[in-house]
Design a protein around this motif. Structure first.
Motif, short mmCIF file in Angstrom:
data_model
loop_
_atom_site.label_atom_id
_atom_site.label_comp_id
_atom_site.label_asym_id
_atom_site.label_seq_id
_atom_site.Cartn_x
_atom_site.Cartn_y
_atom_site.Cartn_z
N LEU A 90 0.90 -0.99 -0.09
CA LEU A 90 -0.13 -0.03 -0.04
C LEU A 90 0.88 1.31 -0.07
N PHE A 91 0.33 2.27 -0.50
CA PHE A 91 1.02 3.54 -0.51
C PHE A 91 -0.04 4.69 -0.64
N PRO A 92 0.00 5.63 0.41
CA PRO A 92 -0.93 6.60 0.36
C PRO A 92 -1.17 7.38 -1.08
N ILE A 93 -2.50 7.67 -1.28
CA ILE A 93 -2.70 8.42 -2.75
C ILE A 93 -2.08 9.66 -2.76
N THR A 94 -1.45 10.23 -4.00
CA THR A 94 -1.15 11.57 -4.18
C THR A 94 -1.83 11.98 -5.30
N PHE A 95 -2.35 13.00 -5.28
CA PHE A 95 -2.98 13.54 -6.53
C PHE A 95 -3.62 15.05 -6.18
N GLY A 96 -2.85 15.95 -7.15
CA GLY A 96 -3.21 17.49 -6.74
C GLY A 96 -2.77 17.96 -5.55
N GLN A 97 -3.60 18.43 -4.89
CA GLN A 97 -3.41 19.00 -3.46
C GLN A 97 -3.62 17.94 -2.48
N MET A 98 -3.88 16.84 -2.50
CA MET A 98 -3.91 15.47 -1.87
C MET A 98 -2.35 15.10 -2.00
N ASP A 99 -1.78 15.16 -0.63
CA ASP A 99 -0.42 14.61 -0.43
C ASP A 99 -0.45 14.11 1.06
N SER A 100 0.33 13.25 1.20
CA SER A 100 0.63 12.72 2.43
C SER A 100 2.05 12.92 3.16
N GLU A 101 2.11 13.04 4.33
CA GLU A 101 3.23 13.25 5.08
C GLU A 101 3.24 11.90 6.09
N PHE A 102 4.32 11.21 6.22
CA PHE A 102 4.62 10.26 7.31
C PHE A 102 5.88 9.83 7.53
N LYS A 124 7.06 1.85 -5.31
CA LYS A 124 6.93 2.07 -6.79
C LYS A 124 5.44 1.49 -7.37
N ASP A 125 4.83 0.66 -6.50
CA ASP A 125 3.73 -0.06 -6.82
C ASP A 125 2.75 -0.30 -5.68
N GLY A 126 2.78 0.53 -4.96
CA GLY A 126 2.03 0.36 -3.74
C GLY A 126 0.36 0.79 -4.20
N ILE A 127 -0.64 0.19 -3.72
CA ILE A 127 -1.87 0.32 -3.96
C ILE A 127 -2.56 1.60 -3.31
N PRO A 128 -3.02 2.43 -3.98
CA PRO A 128 -3.53 3.80 -3.37
C PRO A 128 -4.83 3.46 -2.43
N TYR A 129 -4.82 4.40 -1.39
CA TYR A 129 -6.08 4.12 -0.44
C TYR A 129 -6.61 5.57 -0.02
N MET A 130 -7.66 5.63 0.53
CA MET A 130 -8.12 7.01 1.19
C MET A 130 -9.56 6.42 1.96
N ASN A 131 -9.57 7.62 3.12
CA ASN A 131 -10.59 7.25 3.68
C ASN A 131 -11.73 8.06 3.49
#
Length: 530
Positions: A90-102, A124-131
């Motif tokens: 898994l890898f947090p989704i990144t799109f536009g203003q949506m970005d994650s810090e961890f 490189k191949d983490g599946i996106p996810y979101m709440n």
């Protein structure tokens, strides 16, 4: 079986079908870190469940899920189960203003690397996810908004745009260009960016992480944009952007028993990453999780409660628990149900892979079946005729349903369907310090580390409370420091050592003394008057 972003969408329907038709699901997760090193977030045996939750909530918000394992158990015959085990990177989704810090915790990275974790697959191949909160934000960034942004790295995005711009200037209508090495949600991102920037092209996703760019008359493009065959329709983009959340929602819908080992941190991450940000209120978190998953089974808690009953040798890890149970069943010739791996997930049939999420999820489910079977045989008059249906296993496990082990907290377990457990840990100790000016909690902690990782809390001047989760170390410390010149340790007794009780007794003593004095003085005055 390993599943990344490139394979997830294709496998999703089959995975949903398996979950909806199974008996129960084993779960395990791996994280980029567990506990922050900041002092105010360190978990303590003194913490109430609510205090523990407050600290753990901060940790969950700081770290990401790198791998999630599911082992889906299906009852095949009267005496066998098939386990379908999957590792999801898994890898947090990144799109536009949506970005994650961890954050990454060095010890966690070292630990997983030692067991062969593939960080390239994760990155490189983490599946996106979101709440659900993130999904509402994401919908504003879909086609129809004023701007399209990207979660691409700047260098890669610049390279792709330059390649297409250079090609389209000299290309003729119907000429094609293929873009390579695009993974998961990148397939949609790059199409949206190119279509927004260049009006006389069309894009089509291909198999093998590729996108076809075709030069096209703008009128023909308009027709394609307004058909249901467009790969960048809002519904399809949202389905891909949700990624693993689609499967999480199937788990919630199925309401199948969810099985883990020391699974409390897993539950916190499930709530935060796939449902909604963790609430501030501890009771609200419990209520939400019980609504999402009405039947939780923690094999750590079940093993702790039943281990002595069966007189099993000590086992500290999930794999050791599994091996002890296998040995015990083989020795006693119990007719325990057989567990087979599905044809697509045969790697674990011949290889042990501890701390790989899917393997640990498989161990969780297997441990559950084996313990349940032993309990059922133990209470059955005729073991040879003991029924082996999963509802009966669930019946004998009913005292442990929704009871989840709490690591380093003021109680031993949390009850997700009622009031929390009130069972305390080992005896509370008190340390009295003499001739050690300015001593603090950390210095006491370091002094006792030779015996155990005692949790220390200041009580009042030169007095500290001590807690450990190992009885042997408590016994040793009591003996070692009984007559120590500077540090005397004994068992804490509330009526003897509590500052509140001592204060109350002092006040009572003062009141009693004044009352007695007043009585005596009053008696003397009467004598004088007479």
């Amino acid at each position: 079986m390993d599943v990344g972003a490139g394979e997830f969408e294709e496998k999703l329907p089959r995975l949903q079908e398996l979950i909806l038709g199974c008996d129960f699901v084993g779960l395990d997760m791996e994280f980029t870190g567990l506990h922050s090193s900041l002092l105010d977030r360190q978990l303590s045996l003194f913490d109430s469940p609510a205090e523990w939750y407050r600290k753990a909530r901060q940790n969950v918000q700081q770290f990401a899920v790198s791998q999630l394992g599911l082992s889906i158990f299906c009852h095949e015959t009267s005496n066998s189960y098939v386990a379908h085990s999957y590792n999801f990177f898994l890898f947090p989704i990144t799109f536009g203003q949506m970005d994650s810090e961890f954050s990454f915790q060095a010890s966690s990275i070292q630990f997983l690397s030692h067991y062969g974790f593939d960080y390239n697959k994760f990155l490189k191949d983490g599946i996106p996810y979101m709440n659900e909160t993130q999904e509402k934000r994401f919908e504003h960034l879909l086609p129809g908004s004023s701007m399209v942004h990207s979660g691409f790295g700047k260098d890669k995005l610049k390279k792709v745009i330059e390649e297409v711009t250079c090609w389209v200037s000299s290309a003729e209508e119907k000429d094609c260009l293929v873009l390579h090495d695009l993974y998961g949600f990148q397939m949609f991102e790059i199409q949206l960016i190119l279509r927004h920037a260049i009006k006389d092209i069309w894009t089509i996703p291909l198999e093998g992480h590729e996108v076809l760019v075709k030069k096209m008359d703008p009128r023909q493009r308009w027709l394609l944009e307004n058909t249901s065959y467009d790969s960048c329709q809002k519904e399809q983009i949202l389905l891909c952007a949700r990624g693993f959340t689609n499967l999480f929602q199937t788990l919630v819908k199925a309401k199948k028993p969810l099985v883990g080992h020391n699974m409390l941190m897993d539950l916190l991450h499930l709530h935060e990453k796939f449902y909604n940000p963790l609430p501030e209120n501890y009771e609200e978190f419990k209520k939400n999780m019980h609504t999402l998953f009405p039947v939780l089974l923690d094999t750590k808690n079940i093993a702790k409660a039943t281990w002595k009953k069966f007189q099993f040798p000590q086992a500290s890890t999930l794999l050791e628990v599994y091996e002890v149970l296998c040995s015990a069943i083989n020795t006693t010739n119990q007719s325990c149900p057989e567990i087979f791996h599905s044809r697509n997930c045969l790697r674990y049939a011949t290889k042990k892979c501890p701390h790989e999420a899917a393997y640990d999820a498989f161990l969780c489910g297997s441990v559950l079946l084996k313990i349940a079977h032993l309990i059922l045989c133990n209470i059955s008059c005729d073991q040879t005729k003991t029924a082996q249906s999963f509802p009966q296993y669930l019946g004998v496990l009913s005292p442990y349903v929704n009871q989840v082990n709490l690591i380093r907290g003021g109680v031993q377990k949390i009850n997700f369907s009622g009031m929390d457990d009130s069972t305390k840990h080992l005896p509370l100790l008190i340390a009295n310090v003499h001739g050690w000016p300015g001593v603090n909690e950390e210095q006491i902690h370091q002094e006792l580390r030779i015996f155990c990782n005692f949790d220390v809390r200041w009580l009042r001047m030169n007095q500290f409370l001590l807690l450990s989760n190992r009885f042997r170390d408590v016994r040793v410390v009591l003996e070692e420091y009984k007559n120590h010149p500077n540090l005397q340790i004994s068992v804490y007794h509330h009526w003897r050592h509590s500052p509140q009780v001592n204060c109350f007794l002092k006040i009572c003593g003062i009141v009693a003394s004044w009352s007695l004095l007043a009585f005596l003085l009053g008696g003397c005055s009467n004598c004088v008057v007479k």
